[in-house]
Design a protein around this motif. Structure first.
Motif, mmCIF file in Angstrom:
data_model
loop_
_atom_site.group_PDB
_atom_site.id
_atom_site.type_symbol
_atom_site.label_atom_id
_atom_site.label_comp_id
_atom_site.label_asym_id
_atom_site.label_seq_id
_atom_site.Cartn_x
_atom_site.Cartn_y
_atom_site.Cartn_z
ATOM 1 N N ALA A 90 41.279 81.050 97.829
ATOM 2 C CA ALA A 90 42.514 80.379 97.385
ATOM 3 C C ALA A 90 43.120 79.540 98.510
ATOM 4 C CB ALA A 90 43.521 81.415 96.886
ATOM 5 N N GLU A 91 43.097 80.065 99.729
ATOM 6 C CA GLU A 91 43.649 79.319 100.867
ATOM 7 C C GLU A 91 42.859 78.034 101.122
ATOM 8 O OE1 GLU A 91 46.444 79.729 102.517
ATOM 9 O OE2 GLU A 91 46.936 81.492 101.332
ATOM 10 N N MET A 92 41.583 78.034 100.789
ATOM 11 C CA MET A 92 40.781 76.823 100.953
ATOM 12 C C MET A 92 41.081 75.794 99.869
ATOM 13 S SD MET A 92 37.027 77.998 102.357
ATOM 14 C CE MET A 92 36.541 78.893 100.886
ATOM 15 N N GLY A 93 41.810 76.235 98.815
ATOM 16 C CA GLY A 93 42.160 75.316 97.734
ATOM 17 C C GLY A 93 41.235 75.380 96.541
ATOM 18 N N VAL A 94 40.509 76.486 96.396
ATOM 19 C CA VAL A 94 39.548 76.639 95.299
ATOM 20 C C VAL A 94 40.092 77.634 94.276
ATOM 21 C CG1 VAL A 94 37.211 77.382 94.681
ATOM 22 C CG2 VAL A 94 37.603 76.134 96.820
ATOM 23 N N PRO A 95 40.065 77.299 92.973
ATOM 24 C CA PRO A 95 40.548 78.239 91.951
ATOM 25 C C PRO A 95 39.660 79.479 91.858
ATOM 26 C CG PRO A 95 40.318 76.012 91.049
ATOM 27 C CD PRO A 95 39.652 76.014 92.390
ATOM 28 N N ASN A 96 40.282 80.650 91.748
ATOM 29 C CA ASN A 96 39.597 81.902 91.448
ATOM 30 C C ASN A 96 39.759 82.182 89.959
ATOM 31 O OD1 ASN A 96 38.717 82.979 94.087
ATOM 32 N ND2 ASN A 96 40.906 83.032 94.557
ATOM 33 N N ILE A 97 38.641 82.324 89.250
ATOM 34 C CA ILE A 97 38.690 82.558 87.808
ATOM 35 C C ILE A 97 38.031 83.892 87.478
ATOM 36 C CG2 ILE A 97 38.024 81.710 85.525
ATOM 37 C CD1 ILE A 97 39.947 79.832 86.846
ATOM 38 N N GLY A 98 38.688 84.693 86.677
ATOM 39 C CA GLY A 98 38.125 85.959 86.208
ATOM 40 C C GLY A 98 39.016 86.516 85.117
ATOM 41 N N ALA A 236 22.417 90.728 76.712
ATOM 42 C CA ALA A 236 21.878 89.707 77.619
ATOM 43 C C ALA A 236 22.558 88.357 77.451
ATOM 44 C CB ALA A 236 20.377 89.547 77.377
ATOM 45 N N ARG A 237 23.147 88.128 76.292
ATOM 46 C CA ARG A 237 23.688 86.795 75.999
ATOM 47 C C ARG A 237 25.014 86.572 76.719
ATOM 48 N NH1 ARG A 237 27.120 84.852 72.158
ATOM 49 N NH2 ARG A 237 27.171 86.848 71.056
ATOM 50 N N ILE A 238 25.055 85.575 77.584
ATOM 51 C CA ILE A 238 26.282 85.198 78.280
ATOM 52 C C ILE A 238 27.209 84.507 77.291
ATOM 53 C CG2 ILE A 238 27.242 83.701 80.079
ATOM 54 C CD1 ILE A 238 24.657 84.203 81.677
ATOM 55 N N ARG A 239 28.463 84.936 77.273
ATOM 56 C CA ARG A 239 29.422 84.378 76.322
ATOM 57 C C ARG A 239 29.922 83.010 76.772
ATOM 58 N NH1 ARG A 239 27.189 88.390 74.352
ATOM 59 N NH2 ARG A 239 28.266 89.868 72.986
ATOM 60 N N LEU A 240 30.137 82.142 75.796
ATOM 61 C CA LEU A 240 30.604 80.783 76.072
ATOM 62 C C LEU A 240 31.996 80.534 75.506
ATOM 63 C CD1 LEU A 240 27.315 78.821 75.191
ATOM 64 C CD2 LEU A 240 27.996 79.816 77.391
ATOM 65 N N ASP A 241 32.666 81.606 75.092
ATOM 66 C CA ASP A 241 33.958 81.442 74.405
ATOM 67 C C ASP A 241 35.041 82.345 74.998
ATOM 68 O OD1 ASP A 241 32.861 83.840 73.630
ATOM 69 O OD2 ASP A 241 33.133 83.535 71.473
ATOM 70 N N VAL A 242 34.936 82.611 76.301
ATOM 71 C CA VAL A 242 35.938 83.454 76.969
ATOM 72 C C VAL A 242 37.251 82.664 77.079
ATOM 73 C CG1 VAL A 242 36.495 84.673 79.107
ATOM 74 C CG2 VAL A 242 34.148 84.656 78.256
ATOM 75 N N PRO A 243 38.399 83.309 76.849
ATOM 76 C CA PRO A 243 39.682 82.594 76.930
ATOM 77 C C PRO A 243 40.111 82.320 78.369
ATOM 78 C CG PRO A 243 40.054 84.889 76.341
ATOM 79 C CD PRO A 243 38.570 84.691 76.318
ATOM 80 N N VAL A 244 39.339 81.477 79.061
ATOM 81 C CA VAL A 244 39.704 81.022 80.410
ATOM 82 C C VAL A 244 39.698 79.498 80.415
ATOM 83 C CG1 VAL A 244 38.874 83.049 81.658
ATOM 84 C CG2 VAL A 244 37.293 81.174 81.191
ATOM 85 N N GLU A 245 40.514 78.937 81.280
ATOM 86 C CA GLU A 245 40.627 77.475 81.382
ATOM 87 C C GLU A 245 40.608 77.061 82.843
ATOM 88 O OE1 GLU A 245 40.841 75.153 79.041
ATOM 89 O OE2 GLU A 245 41.035 76.412 77.247
ATOM 90 N N CYS A 246 40.011 75.921 83.109
ATOM 91 C CA CYS A 246 40.136 75.283 84.417
ATOM 92 C C CYS A 246 39.741 73.824 84.238
ATOM 93 C CB CYS A 246 39.252 75.964 85.468
ATOM 94 S SG CYS A 246 39.592 75.365 87.149
ATOM 95 N N ALA A 247 40.728 72.960 84.149
ATOM 96 C CA ALA A 247 40.471 71.533 83.958
ATOM 97 C C ALA A 247 39.908 70.938 85.242
ATOM 98 C CB ALA A 247 41.768 70.824 83.574
ATOM 99 N N LEU A 248 39.203 69.815 85.100
ATOM 100 C CA LEU A 248 38.616 69.164 86.268
ATOM 101 C C LEU A 248 39.656 68.870 87.342
ATOM 102 C CD1 LEU A 248 35.934 66.656 84.899
ATOM 103 C CD2 LEU A 248 35.560 68.578 86.449
ATOM 104 N N ASN A 249 40.834 68.436 86.921
ATOM 105 C CA ASN A 249 41.887 68.109 87.893
ATOM 106 C C ASN A 249 42.323 69.319 88.701
ATOM 107 O OD1 ASN A 249 41.900 65.458 87.146
ATOM 108 N ND2 ASN A 249 43.638 65.641 85.748
ATOM 109 N N ASP A 250 42.108 70.518 88.139
ATOM 110 C CA ASP A 250 42.554 71.742 88.811
ATOM 111 C C ASP A 250 41.536 72.277 89.811
ATOM 112 O OD1 ASP A 250 44.879 71.702 87.292
ATOM 113 O OD2 ASP A 250 43.963 72.870 85.672
ATOM 114 N N CYS A 251 40.345 71.703 89.836
ATOM 115 C CA CYS A 251 39.313 72.248 90.730
ATOM 116 C C CYS A 251 38.693 71.175 91.617
ATOM 117 C CB CYS A 251 38.233 72.986 89.935
ATOM 118 S SG CYS A 251 37.399 72.005 88.671
ATOM 119 N N LEU A 252 39.419 70.097 91.838
ATOM 120 C CA LEU A 252 38.952 69.057 92.742
ATOM 121 C C LEU A 252 38.733 69.644 94.140
ATOM 122 C CD1 LEU A 252 38.476 65.929 92.923
ATOM 123 C CD2 LEU A 252 40.816 65.789 93.808
#
Length: 282
Positions: A90-98, A236-252
């Protein structure tokens, strides 16, 4: 998480664990940051996100109680580093998502699926399960042993090296199971048979529709383990519909040099402060 665990074991096997003068273990965080900057310099991303597991209990444990129950407890010296690494990131400016109840893989799959419409996505991991996420726009970067040793998988590389499509990566696990995650698949069917079935019949459904054409022994194994076949596939199937968000502008990717340097100095990462300067100066 795969990178953090790898960093911990790579630097603790000798018995020495890096700690601050106050006794806080930091070896996994230190190694993670080294891996992080190596990947940054290798792939030169415009945007960066870090995804994390948020505890050991997920919907997969609720579905199958033995899921990952063969895993040993994390070493005591690693436990405080789970939160510490997120602070550093976070201090480096990178979003933590979980998200509690889901694995980091599911968050990664969901975000990659969303962001691929606007960008080319590279997923850095040590986990070959991620190969199921490959698309025209999503590539998987597998960290091999050693620093700066990567294999980049796209659709073509996946097929030429493993003779699989991304969806067939899931179906391989359905047949074979996964000893690391502790689910059995179809008892008696290993990698060779599973690959032969998928080469000939393309999918789990194709095999089930053609059961009468299979060798009697393989047919019986599948019939005797049909429920576990379907369950293993779902696990085994990785889910693609988890309720998480991170727009491109938020992870520059724009390194917060001063904040990161303060954090590194607090953790007595003298060598990494110099790396920060190199990143800023190109």
């Amino acid at each position: 998480m795969a990178l953090l665990f790898r960093a911990f074991y790579a630097t603790s096997y000798s018995g020495y664990i890096r700690k601050t003068s106050k006794g806080v273990p930091t070896n996994a965080v230190y190694g993670f940051i080294q891996y992080f900057f190596d990947a940054i310099s290798t792939f030169n991303p415009t945007h960066v996100i870090c995804c994390w597991d948020m505890g050991s209990s997920t919907f997969r444990n609720e579905t199958y109680s033995l899921y990952k129950q063969n895993r040993i407890e994390a070493p005591l010296e690693l436990l405080p580093q789970f939160n510490l690494v997120k602070e550093v990131v976070a201090e480096m400016g990178v979003p933590n998502i979980g998200l509690v109840g889901y694995e980091a893989d599911d968050c990664i799959g969901t975000l990659a699926n969303k962001l691929q419409s606007d960008s080319e996505v590279y997923i850095l991991t040590g986990d070959h399960d991620m190969l199921q996420l490959i698309t025209e726009q999503v590539k998987i970067v597998i960290m091999n042993k050693g620093r700066s040793n990567y294999t980049v998988y796209d659709l073509e590389t996946l097929y030429t090296t493993k003779q699989l499509t991304p969806l067939q990566v899931i179906d391989m696990k359905a047949f074979m199971g996964d000893t690391a995650d502790n689910y059995p698949g179809v008892k008696g069917i290993g990698e060779k048979t599973a690959l032969k079935l998928l080469t000939e019949y393309k999918s789990v459904e194709g095999c089930l529709e053609s059961l009468e054409l299979l060798p009697a022994s393989v047919k019986k194994k599948i019939q005797d383990n049909l429920d576990m076949l379907h369950l293993s596939r779902d696990l085994a199937r990785i889910r693609l519909d988890v309720p998480v968000e991170c727009a491109l502008n938020d992870c520059l990717w724009a390194l917060r040099h001063e904040a990161a340097a303060r954090k590194f100095e607090e953790l007595e990462f003298g060598g990494l402060v110099k790396v920060l300067a190199e990143v800023v100066n190109g």
